[in-house]
Motif scaffolding. Structure first.
Motif: not given
Length: 412
Positions: A146-156
């Motif tokens: 399964l991808k993606p692994d994780i979600m992280a802050p990446g906007f602005n």
């Protein structure tokens, strides 16, 4: 050419205000501020009201072409504009505010508006959401993981920037700065790397797989309103194919309770199952003449995915091993949250650990049966998703793994 550098004062002396007469076009094209729809003579120096259109960036460019003072754009999708797209001062409103402004313009002979630069706001809701540019699964190369692994802050994200590369173009003026608001995986990956460094400083004996497991199994799957995380594109419910294990939670990742660890040999056997030759594996691993006697796609991964290849029914079994990373004995009970069309059986349903380093095997059987429009199929490939959570009996730890059924993506 003179170089102008942007400054970021912590406490601005005063707020910047852009004021002017309001302008709203005649006819659908002009009302939407489509390309070359506005009259530059009528718009120049005014604040333009633009009804909902397909591309806010294009609307801004059209207003800028006509030397507008600012823009008010209607957007019910709650979309975002990236900083470089702001050719001139602008604000995004919804249809309710749009009606109020139109009413004000009809009742006022010379309607005026002011755009006030807003300072940073904290605690906005809902947050987080999956950004429109975020990569989605399944993986083309290895759909069995399964991808993606994780979600992280990446906007602005306010990030350090190259001093000799402009951060913005205002008219013909290039603006330079040591910092820039930037978006993308290039912004989210440093957050994940920072959390990984934190975890390794606390647990120096952890492998990279253990670090990943701790982040994935403790991540958040709800936003700051307590509801499931949504997708920024259409505000629909997001899935593990969008955010993996969830939104990263560094505090919980420091104490996951259990981890899914993976040895280098398991990774090599995984490469074998993908069809790499012994020579190719030797180049990657520096282990020459490796014989692929135990090739397997079933990595000891903290997630589960079942690919439906031209079928709506399939069964797949998984073997997993959990390792206790706390000093005390513990016992965990398996709790499965699965929707219709996804049947999950975990054996054994209870795991007991003697102490730190204790390992226990378990098996998961997933039966997928996707039928009809009510099956939860969206975007052409998502079947259904749920979660397997190992909940500590009499303790605080919850070790959660996503379970996903998805249709194979054809690589065109």
């Amino acid at each position: 050419m003179a170089i102008q550098r942007m400054q970021f004062p912590i406490f601005p002396a005063k707020k910047t205000v852009y004021s002017g007469n309001l302008y709203y076009g005649h006819g659908k094209r002009e009302e939407s501020c489509n390309f070359f729809s506005l009259n530059a003579t009528q718009v120049k120096g005014k604040i333009v009201l633009c009804s909902a259109g397909d591309d806010m960036s294009s609307q801004l460019s059209e207003a800028d072409r006509c030397d507008a003072r600012g823009v008010i754009i209607v957007d019910n999708k709650k979309s975002f504009l990236l900083p470089p797209e702001y050719d001139l001062p602008a604000i995004i409103i919804d249809s309710k505010d749009f009606k109020d402004i139109k009413k004000y313009m009809t009742e006022t002979r010379e309607a005026k508006a002011s755009l006030v630069f807003g300072e940073t706001e904290l605690g906005l809701k809902p947050a987080p959401r999956v950004a429109y540019f975020s990569s989605r699964g399944p993986s083309f190369i290895s759909p069995s993981v399964l991808k993606p692994d994780i979600m992280a802050p990446g906007f602005n994200i306010l990030a350090a920037w190259i001093p000799n590369k402009p951060v913005q173009l205002i008219g013909t003026q290039r603006l330079y700065s040591d910092f820039k608001l930037d978006s993308g995986t290039s912004m989210s990956s440093p957050h994940v790397a920072g959390v990984a460094a934190l975890l390794r400083s606390i647990h120096p004996d952890w492998s990279p797989a253990a670090v990943r497991s701790s982040m994935m199994t403790t991540a958040d799957i709800t936003d700051n309103t307590g509801k499931p995380i949504t997708d920024m594109v259409n505000l629909s419910l997001a899935s593990p194919l969008d955010f993996g294990g969830g939104h990263i939670n560094p505090n919980r990742a420091m104490d996951p309770g259990l981890i899914y660890d993976t040895s280098s040999e398991e990774y090599i056997n995984f490469l074998c199952s993908l069809g790499y030759t012994s020579r190719q594996i030797g180049v990657i691993t520096q282990k020459h003449r490796y014989t692929c006697g135990k090739a397997s796609l079933d990595l000891n991964y903290p997630s589960f995915i079942v690919i439906l290849n031209k079928t709506s029914q399939v069964t797949r079994s998984f073997k997993r091993v959990l390792t206790n990373v706390v000093d005390s004995q513990s016992k965990y009970r398996a709790v499965v949250n699965s929707p219709a069309g996804l049947k999950v059986v975990v054996t054994p349903p209870v795991l007991s650990f003697n102490g730190k380093g204790s390992r226990q095997e378990f098996y998961v059987r997933i039966d997928v049966s996707i039928k009809g429009k009510g099956s939860g199929i969206t975007d052409g490939f998502l079947g259904n998703f749920g979660y397997l959570s190992w909940i500590e009996i009499g303790g605080k730890h919850v070790v959660r793994s996503p379970i996903v059924s998805a249709f194979a993506l054809e690589n065109s």
